[in-house]
Design a protein around this motif. Sequence first.
Motif, mmCIF file in Angstrom:
data_model
loop_
_atom_site.group_PDB
_atom_site.id
_atom_site.type_symbol
_atom_site.label_atom_id
_atom_site.label_comp_id
_atom_site.label_asym_id
_atom_site.label_seq_id
_atom_site.Cartn_x
_atom_site.Cartn_y
_atom_site.Cartn_z
ATOM 1 N N ILE A 125 11.203 -35.266 -17.212
ATOM 2 C CA ILE A 125 11.499 -34.824 -15.852
ATOM 3 C C ILE A 125 12.203 -33.475 -15.892
ATOM 4 O O ILE A 125 13.103 -33.258 -16.698
ATOM 5 N N ASP A 138 9.636 -28.811 -4.466
ATOM 6 C CA ASP A 138 9.900 -27.494 -5.028
ATOM 7 C C ASP A 138 10.301 -26.567 -3.897
ATOM 8 O O ASP A 138 9.523 -26.352 -2.961
ATOM 9 N N GLN A 180 4.027 -28.083 -1.063
ATOM 10 C CA GLN A 180 3.242 -28.653 -2.155
ATOM 11 C C GLN A 180 4.103 -29.629 -2.963
ATOM 12 O O GLN A 180 5.302 -29.442 -3.100
ATOM 13 N N ARG A 181 3.480 -30.663 -3.471
ATOM 14 C CA ARG A 181 4.173 -31.643 -4.301
ATOM 15 C C ARG A 181 4.116 -31.206 -5.768
ATOM 16 O O ARG A 181 3.048 -30.863 -6.273
ATOM 17 N N ARG A 182 5.259 -31.206 -6.417
ATOM 18 C CA ARG A 182 5.361 -30.851 -7.827
ATOM 19 C C ARG A 182 5.746 -32.106 -8.608
ATOM 20 O O ARG A 182 6.890 -32.572 -8.522
ATOM 21 N N SER A 183 4.818 -32.648 -9.317
ATOM 22 C CA SER A 183 5.108 -33.862 -10.070
ATOM 23 C C SER A 183 6.071 -33.558 -11.214
ATOM 24 O O SER A 183 6.129 -32.436 -11.733
ATOM 25 N N ALA A 184 6.827 -34.550 -11.602
ATOM 26 C CA ALA A 184 7.804 -34.472 -12.692
ATOM 27 C C ALA A 184 8.900 -33.450 -12.416
ATOM 28 O O ALA A 184 9.495 -32.895 -13.333
ATOM 29 N N PRO A 228 12.587 -35.993 -5.042
ATOM 30 C CA PRO A 228 11.526 -36.048 -6.062
ATOM 31 C C PRO A 228 10.278 -35.302 -5.601
ATOM 32 O O PRO A 228 9.909 -35.326 -4.420
ATOM 33 N N ASP A 229 9.646 -34.595 -6.556
ATOM 34 C CA ASP A 229 8.385 -33.876 -6.328
ATOM 35 C C ASP A 229 8.527 -32.747 -5.316
ATOM 36 O O ASP A 229 7.524 -32.296 -4.756
#
Length: 684
Positions: free
Chosen positions: A578, A531, A537-541, A528-529
């Motif tokens: 999502i 990429d 970096q965290r990618r939400s959804a 989850p999150d």
Amino acid sequence: MGSRRLDDQRFEEIVAEAEGRLPWLCPVWTDHNAHDPGITLLELMAWYKELQQYQLDQLTPAMQRKLLALAGLQLAPARPASCALEVPPEAPARPALTRLTTPRETPFELAEPIPAVRPVLARLLVEQPDGRQVDVAALAADGTPFPPFAFGGGAGSSLLLGFSRRPEETLRLWFQVKAPAGVRRNAPDADSLPPRTLVWEPDGAGPVRPLEDGTWALSWSGYVALPAPDGWSPGADGLWWLRLRQAEGGCEEQVRLCGVSAGRYRALQQETRAAAFRFAVAAAPEQTVFVPCALAAEAGLLVYLRDAGGWRPADAFRADREAQGLRLTVDASGAAGGGENLLLVCLDRQHARELRFDARGLPGEQFSLRLDGQTVLTERLRLLCSTLQADGSVRPAEWRCVDDLSACGPRDRVFTYDARRELLTFGDGLHGAVVMPGAGAVLVTELVLSQCGGGNIPADLPLTFRDDDAPVRHGAADGGRGAETLREGRARLLARLGRTEKCLSAEDFARCARETPGLRVAAARALPDFDAAAPRQRRSALVSVVVLPAGEGPRPMADGRFLAAVNRQLERCRPVCIRTAAIPARYVPFAVSGRVVAAAGTDAAALRAALEACFAPREARIGAPARQEDAAAALQRVPGVLRVERLTLRGLDQGSYRTPAGDLQVLPDAILSLERAELELARP
């Protein structure tokens, strides 16, 4: 179903509870003795309430089937066992439904005809990229697996099949494929693509596409049917050659064959007592049709024509019985045009009297088939019954089998079959139509019996043709099973309800990827999150799913076809809010160095093999660190190793970093892969 009791109140309890409410409901009613008429009515209502509770608590098998159907689950029907017959080139031709038997009188029937002119596989070669040809017929005859597209360890080889006789229209081949070890391939669906691209090239003609491929591009054993093109010509050696090559191998297992045959035909463990054949003929005299069926050549015949009013018995026909079946000539004058208008019913002569019934025209009429416990394949059970038509006439019409009559209308031509009592039951005029009275009003037009699971026989059990006692080689018969029971259906429904169709947790996404139709997914891990394009970096959804194919070699890598299939699967299962992405695992090389003190005879290759097994690609290794203690423990398990000294792990590129404890850490989508093992082997 059935675990909750509704009838937990007895008559006395209901009466006592009702009498206890009378002082509040009607204070002026003071006489609560049994002689009071009001108490008599109260007891009557209590009896009726107890009766209703009992009826509501009864879940009959019919009700349970309806509840399962409401949940979208249909019980699986019975299936006959199936086996493959190996027919030699000199064997005679035989029509479909030719009967075979075992020493215990277990009946089998040919599922397809054995033609008189059939191709003979004379040579089987593997051609390597340098042009050398290797004869592999002995390997195939012994059942020894060989890779036709990577023969000798190198890719690019192809399989050559030489036939001493050209097939007339269709070339039908059987390929015995060695099942790979590890995870099983998921069943494909309508959107799945085969795991590899194969090219079939008859010599002298262009590539042809298979008419039927039951092997899923040689993923498992089965039949492949190919058209015989007009330009297919024999070579200098007089053989018709067919080349099979792999244009795109995919990222999964390498194909391994252990048998190829052009003379293998299917047989089913069944006994056909009635069969119906439908044809579309012109509305003219002297119309001829051919039925390539052994039953048609021996059975009693009934012929019907369809005109504007429905089916009617044919006035004149001629049946010429031949070795390969039956040639029927009928006067079809007056037959309706468009669609099937000729019906031929073949009845086994030994049981013909048991397949016709006299009807009295009563509601809910029943007839017994008297099958002595044999299983009826209900999806192939059909009747022809005297039926009241819309114009008031009575004509034969086809009736079908249903599970329950309660959902049928008064004009539905249906019936039910009770397997336990072997009874055919018709409607009562409200739920299902009533058969018109008359002699022979009910005719069984299609009836196939089977022993189901009892037909799963081993390959060494003798099997002979019943007409001439000729023995035949065959494989083990399998796949036979009885109809799914209500208990099994409930268990299947509960198992399905326990699995969500939409992914909610990370494990749901990983499970969804592992179940991608048509693939062999060795491992999947949801991130989850995460990429892969910007791992820091965290990618939400966003949920990225790292997948490993069940491929060969030390570093199996998912290709574009594999990732596209997983992405289609994730797209079907993801929530609306999502985004998902299937990504391949990245391999990060590392080296192990150290000193190993071991007894004499300890092999350095065994030390390397132990480390490779410890850090082999698998689900637990995705994103996991390489720990010194794991490497040391793997070396200590090698026989003869006494101790491990100065063990060091180091990365060979920028994809990993060392922790203060000396372990190697990677990003969540990477797998540490052992590149070098620099071990000093010392003696004590």
